[in-house]
Structure formats: C-alpha cells, structure tokens
Write an enzyme that holds these catalytic residues in place. Sequence first.
Site, short mmCIF file in Angstrom:
data_model
loop_
_atom_site.label_atom_id
_atom_site.label_comp_id
_atom_site.label_asym_id
_atom_site.label_seq_id
_atom_site.Cartn_x
_atom_site.Cartn_y
_atom_site.Cartn_z
N ALA A 139 34.28 38.79 37.76
CA ALA A 139 35.72 38.43 38.75
C ALA A 139 36.11 39.52 39.76
O ALA A 139 35.69 40.64 39.52
CB ALA A 139 36.67 37.90 37.83
N ASP A 140 36.64 39.12 40.64
CA ASP A 140 36.92 39.77 41.92
C ASP A 140 38.27 39.18 42.40
O ASP A 140 38.18 37.97 42.91
CB ASP A 140 36.08 40.07 42.69
CG ASP A 140 36.57 41.33 43.68
OD1 ASP A 140 36.58 42.50 43.28
OD2 ASP A 140 37.04 40.87 44.77
N THR A 141 39.53 39.93 42.32
CA THR A 141 40.65 39.55 42.96
C THR A 141 40.79 39.97 44.18
O THR A 141 40.88 41.40 44.47
CB THR A 141 41.67 39.69 42.07
OG1 THR A 141 41.36 39.05 40.95
CG2 THR A 141 43.17 39.09 42.44
#
Length: 206
Positions: A78-80
């Site tokens: 995941a990457d925010t």
Amino acid sequence: MAVTKKLILASGSPRRVELLAQAGIEPARLMPMDLDETPKRSEHPRSLARRLSAEKAKAALSAITGDPAWDGSYILAADTVVCVGRRILPKPELVSEASSALHLLSGRSHRVYTGICLVTPDRTLRQKVIDTKVRFKRLSTLDIESYLASGQWRGKAGGYGIQGIAGGFVVKLVGSYTNVVGLPLYETVNLLVGEGYDVHDRWLEG
C-alpha cells in the site's frame, strides 16, 4: 479445514499492521520496501499512489522469488498520498516541512489516496485506489506549534496522523477513515476475500 496461505505485508508500518489485526489478519512476514517515492513530472496523486503500491508489491515478489517457503503466498502493498489540489504533501523530514504542510492544510479540504496492490498466489496483480476527502479546522499558531512539538508528524504522509492528536483538527471526513490512517480496511479485506484469502481463519482464536 483448508490451510490459509501466507500473507506478506510489503510494509513496516505499525499502523497497517494494527489495521489488519482489527480484521483478524496477521501477516506471516513484514517486508518494508525502500523505494524512491518521488512523483514523476505532472503525476497525479492518485496515479502516484497506484504506481508506488504496485512497485512495492513487485519488489517484494522479486525478493521472495525462488524461495519455496513463500510459494503460493499473497503479497499486500500500500502507499498513501496526501494532497491539496494536485500539490502532493510527502512525509516531512524536517520540522519546517511539517510546519509548511500544516499551514497549507489549515482551514482547507484535502484528499488522501491510498493505493493497494495484492499479488495473488498465481502471481496476478490486483489493484485499487481509495479516495477520502478531509477538511481541517483553521489551525491556530498554538495548535501548529504544539503539534510539531508532539512529534506526531514524523513518518506521516501530509505531516499528520488522524489517529492521534490531529484527529481533533478534522471538521469533516467523507469516505474511509482507515484510508487516512494508512490502509482502507473494508476495501482491503474485500480484495483479499475476492482472491480466495481466508480472512475468517483466525476470528475464532480471539
């Protein structure tokens, strides 16, 4: 009962580990991927979140390829990304950078995009990008100075963590709260279930 296949989390984020634990999911391995997260020229925040989550997943897959212990495992990455308009606010490294981010967020709406990428046991990539809109109150000088002194801005996209003191800055939130924390839990669980991962396996253990 069928054996639940192993899940690798391509992240070292304690927040993501905690969110998965809420759903009864415990990764068999944490694999933080150290990648260049610099946006490409004119890259949209949504596209950046999608690209980086895929790159992390692919890097983790490359690292385990050839190791029979991880054959048939799932990999979740995941990457925010936090942005005001198309201006991306990365994780600040300096107090001055965190201060600039908070001044920009003060009294404004911003968006939080989290890209999630799942590598399935047959090595197919499945991706989603989740979007949450957040509005901050107008922050006073004391709000900003005290928050900076707390240190809770460290390691956080946009220079704040909604699960901490900064939760009191939020006037309105539209969308997934857990997305802002770092992993949209509903969408992540649905993605895992849709690809055959048994999320119910450990529920009875609690």
